[in-house]
Design a protein around this motif. Structure first.
Motif, PDB file in Angstrom:
ATOM      1  N   ILE A 197       0.850  -1.188   0.000  1.00 29.61           N
ATOM      2  CA  ILE A 197       0.000   0.000   0.000  1.00 29.61           C
ATOM      3  C   ILE A 197       0.887   1.239   0.000  1.00 29.61           C
ATOM      4  O   ILE A 197       1.846   1.348   0.770  1.00 29.61           O
ATOM      5  CB  ILE A 197      -0.932   0.012   1.219  1.00 29.61           C
ATOM      6  N   VAL A 198       0.572   2.173  -0.886  1.00 28.36           N
ATOM      7  CA  VAL A 198       1.325   3.427  -0.995  1.00 28.36           C
ATOM      8  C   VAL A 198       0.354   4.574  -0.791  1.00 28.36           C
ATOM      9  O   VAL A 198      -0.715   4.619  -1.410  1.00 28.36           O
ATOM     10  CB  VAL A 198       2.018   3.548  -2.367  1.00 28.36           C
ATOM     11  N   TRP A 204      -4.227  -1.560   8.238  1.00 33.01           N
ATOM     12  CA  TRP A 204      -3.799  -1.996   6.899  1.00 33.01           C
ATOM     13  C   TRP A 204      -2.566  -2.882   6.964  1.00 33.01           C
ATOM     14  O   TRP A 204      -2.458  -3.859   6.219  1.00 33.01           O
ATOM     15  CB  TRP A 204      -3.533  -0.782   6.017  1.00 33.01           C
ATOM     16  N   THR A 205      -1.617  -2.533   7.830  1.00 35.72           N
ATOM     17  CA  THR A 205      -0.408  -3.359   7.932  1.00 35.72           C
ATOM     18  C   THR A 205      -0.742  -4.736   8.498  1.00 35.72           C
ATOM     19  O   THR A 205      -0.101  -5.732   8.128  1.00 35.72           O
ATOM     20  CB  THR A 205       0.646  -2.667   8.824  1.00 35.72           C
ATOM     21  N   ARG A 206      -1.730  -4.821   9.378  1.00 35.49           N
ATOM     22  CA  ARG A 206      -2.126  -6.129   9.938  1.00 35.49           C
ATOM     23  C   ARG A 206      -2.914  -6.940   8.929  1.00 35.49           C
ATOM     24  O   ARG A 206      -2.754  -8.157   8.839  1.00 35.49           O
ATOM     25  CB  ARG A 206      -2.959  -5.934  11.211  1.00 35.49           C
ATOM     26  N   TRP A 207      -3.783  -6.277   8.173  1.00 33.01           N
ATOM     27  CA  TRP A 207      -4.698  -6.998   7.285  1.00 33.01           C
ATOM     28  C   TRP A 207      -4.075  -7.337   5.932  1.00 33.01           C
ATOM     29  O   TRP A 207      -4.316  -8.422   5.396  1.00 33.01           O
ATOM     30  CB  TRP A 207      -5.945  -6.166   7.027  1.00 33.01           C
ATOM     31  N   PHE A 208      -3.302  -6.398   5.378  1.00 32.58           N
ATOM     32  CA  PHE A 208      -2.957  -6.491   3.956  1.00 32.58           C
ATOM     33  C   PHE A 208      -1.469  -6.647   3.666  1.00 32.58           C
ATOM     34  O   PHE A 208      -1.097  -7.393   2.765  1.00 32.58           O
ATOM     35  CB  PHE A 208      -3.473  -5.253   3.216  1.00 32.58           C
ATOM     36  N   LEU A 228       2.948   7.048  12.760  1.00 32.27           N
ATOM     37  CA  LEU A 228       2.795   6.234  11.561  1.00 32.27           C
ATOM     38  C   LEU A 228       3.839   5.124  11.514  1.00 32.27           C
ATOM     39  O   LEU A 228       3.539   3.985  11.127  1.00 32.27           O
ATOM     40  CB  LEU A 228       2.898   7.112  10.314  1.00 32.27           C
ATOM     41  N   GLU A 229       5.068   5.443  11.920  1.00 29.82           N
ATOM     42  CA  GLU A 229       6.114   4.414  11.964  1.00 29.82           C
ATOM     43  C   GLU A 229       5.801   3.370  13.032  1.00 29.82           C
ATOM     44  O   GLU A 229       6.036   2.173  12.830  1.00 29.82           O
ATOM     45  CB  GLU A 229       7.460   5.068  12.200  1.00 29.82           C
ATOM     46  N   GLU A 230       5.265   3.812  14.173  1.00 31.68           N
ATOM     47  CA  GLU A 230       4.865   2.859  15.215  1.00 31.68           C
ATOM     48  C   GLU A 230       3.734   1.957  14.728  1.00 31.68           C
ATOM     49  O   GLU A 230       3.623   0.804  15.162  1.00 31.68           O
ATOM     50  CB  GLU A 230       4.422   3.622  16.463  1.00 31.68           C
ATOM     51  N   ALA A 231       2.905   2.491  13.817  1.00 27.98           N
ATOM     52  CA  ALA A 231       1.811   1.691  13.255  1.00 27.98           C
ATOM     53  C   ALA A 231       2.306   0.681  12.237  1.00 27.98           C
ATOM     54  O   ALA A 231       1.514  -0.138  11.750  1.00 27.98           O
ATOM     55  CB  ALA A 231       0.767   2.608  12.629  1.00 27.98           C
ATOM     56  N   GLY A 232       3.591   0.727  11.885  1.00 27.29           N
ATOM     57  CA  GLY A 232       4.167  -0.249  10.969  1.00 27.29           C
ATOM     58  C   GLY A 232       4.487   0.275   9.586  1.00 27.29           C
ATOM     59  O   GLY A 232       4.932  -0.491   8.723  1.00 27.29           O
ATOM     60  N   ASP A 278     -12.574  -1.689   4.462  1.00 34.38           N
ATOM     61  CA  ASP A 278     -12.728  -2.726   5.469  1.00 34.38           C
ATOM     62  C   ASP A 278     -11.734  -3.857   5.212  1.00 34.38           C
ATOM     63  O   ASP A 278     -11.034  -3.877   4.192  1.00 34.38           O
ATOM     64  CB  ASP A 278     -14.166  -3.250   5.514  1.00 34.38           C
ATOM     65  N   ARG A 279     -11.691  -4.800   6.124  1.00 35.30           N
ATOM     66  CA  ARG A 279     -10.663  -5.836   6.064  1.00 35.30           C
ATOM     67  C   ARG A 279     -10.911  -6.849   4.949  1.00 35.30           C
ATOM     68  O   ARG A 279     -10.024  -7.660   4.636  1.00 35.30           O
ATOM     69  CB  ARG A 279     -10.535  -6.545   7.408  1.00 35.30           C
ATOM     70  N   ASP A 280     -12.112  -6.866   4.369  1.00 33.98           N
ATOM     71  CA  ASP A 280     -12.403  -7.776   3.258  1.00 33.98           C
ATOM     72  C   ASP A 280     -12.190  -7.138   1.896  1.00 33.98           C
ATOM     73  O   ASP A 280     -12.502  -7.750   0.866  1.00 33.98           O
ATOM     74  CB  ASP A 280     -13.862  -8.264   3.358  1.00 33.98           C
TER      75      ASP A 280
END
Length: 376
Positions: A78-79, A96-100, A121-125, A167-169
């Motif tokens: 994702i960009v 997004w980092t967890r799902w995708f 944002l960096e802490e979020a991955g 969403d995650r789907d």
């Protein structure tokens, strides 16, 4: 019927009128004619795709890079281009980092963003890259896409705006739509078929595939190898219509822009201003109506880049260009009829038309930007 049942029939009121029609009726008829021509063009394009014999489309089929086989795992990066990002962006990026998969955020020279948002944002991955100044969304996305391709080697790149959510789907539905086509090699982009629950305009693609008419870059999956084939986003557009030009270029190279029917993108539609008609605050019942407002400098970019794109692709994709320009014309009419700063909007449009015809691109000149700044 084999036997004639009517020998002679006279019509009176539905004959060609003896007096000239009213101007409003003439204009409605012309608009209806253009719409019918657009439908005819779409059907002819669909028929050519079904026959698979048209030389202007088929030579590219063998050049379209193939993705993973049906059912295989697909790698996605994702960009996201950020400019003074909102406070809730890190929470969405964490999801997004967890799902995708990996997320690359490009700071496009944000003047009012504190260092804490980038740290969050960096802490979020996310991987955070910084441009030294505002260089336009096309440049920011190109930087992020290049970085993602070199570091995570994705099969698909999903570009997002900082004010969009999914969403995650979302990706599962996108790839289900891809596999359902039976021809994943032809698909260069996968776009949400609805935005905020509202169906987007579509067009007929080859072999009965439904394409989104003009996918916005936010929420659209792009085949990673496609960038090697058609190039990256046009940085001289700076902002606005960057995605439209890229869509037209992809179609010129034989790619299909698939509409994923179960994908819905949540996206901010811009600033809403009260709709005022001759001093009356328009409303329907208790609901007050608003106009989606763009600042005059944005109207300059919208006008210039849309006309520039239309002149470039009108001969190869006349139906698409006609429908796009009609949509933009509607937006301009609403702006001028009900929006504020009409004089500045007119100046912005006039300069946009002139620069498009002169093939001038790049950032708006400083002198014009100052002139278009609304009074406080």
């Amino acid at each position: 019927m084999e036997a004639d049942t009517v020998w002679h029939r006279l019509h009176d009121r539905n004959l060609t009128p003896q007096k000239p029609r009213a101007l409003a009726k003439i204009l409605r008829a012309r608009v209806r004619l253009l719409g019918e021509l657009a439908v005819l063009g779409s059907r002819l394009a669909d028929r050519r795709g079904n026959q698979l014999t048209a030389p202007e489309r088929d030579p590219h089929l063998s050049d379209v890079p193939g993705g993973p086989e049906h059912g295989a795992q697909r790698r996605v990066a994702i960009v996201l281009s950020a400019f003074n990002p909102p406070d809730d962006l890190p929470a969405r990026v964490r999801d997004w980092t967890r799902w995708f998969g990996p997320v690359v955020v490009v700071d496009d020279g944000s003047p009012n963003a504190g260092p804490s948002v980038w740290a969050r944002l960096e802490e979020a991955g996310a991987t955070v890259l910084h441009n030294p100044r505002n260089m336009g969304i096309a440049h920011a996305l190109n930087v992020g896409i290049t970085h993602a391709r070199h570091t995570s080697h994705p099969d698909w790149v999903l570009t997002m705006d900082q004010d969009s959510a999914m969403d995650r789907d979302y990706l599962r539905h996108a790839f289900e739509a891809l596999d359902a086509t039976g021809e994943p090699r032809r698909i260069g982009m996968i776009a949400a078929a609805t935005q905020n629950g509202v169906a987007l305009k579509t067009m007929a693609g080859p072999r009965g595939i439904t394409e989104v008419l003009d996918p916005m870059q936010s929420g659209t999956l792009m085949r990673a190898d496609m960038f090697d084939d058609i190039g990256y986003l046009r940085e001289d557009y700076f902002i606005d219509s960057v995605d439209s030009e890229f869509n037209a270029r992809a179609r010129n190279h034989g790619y299909v822009l698939l509409a994923a029917p179960q994908c819905d993108l949540t996206h901010s539609l811009g600033a809403g201003r009260p709709m005022v008609i001759f001093g009356w605050r328009a409303h329907i019942g208790a609901k007050k109506l608003t106009v989606i407002y763009h600042a005059p400098f944005r109207v300059y970019y919208i006008t210039r880049n849309n006309i520039y794109t239309a002149t470039k692709y009108m001969w190869r994709q006349p139906v698409w260009v006609a429908r796009r320009m009609y949509m933009e014309l509607q937006s301009h009419v609403v702006r001028f009829a009900f929006g504020p700063n009409r004089r500045l909007l007119f100046i912005a449009m006039a300069h946009g038309v002139g620069d498009a015809l002169l093939h001038r691109t790049g950032p708006i000149p400083d002198s014009l930007a100052s002139r278009l700044r609304p009074p406080r």
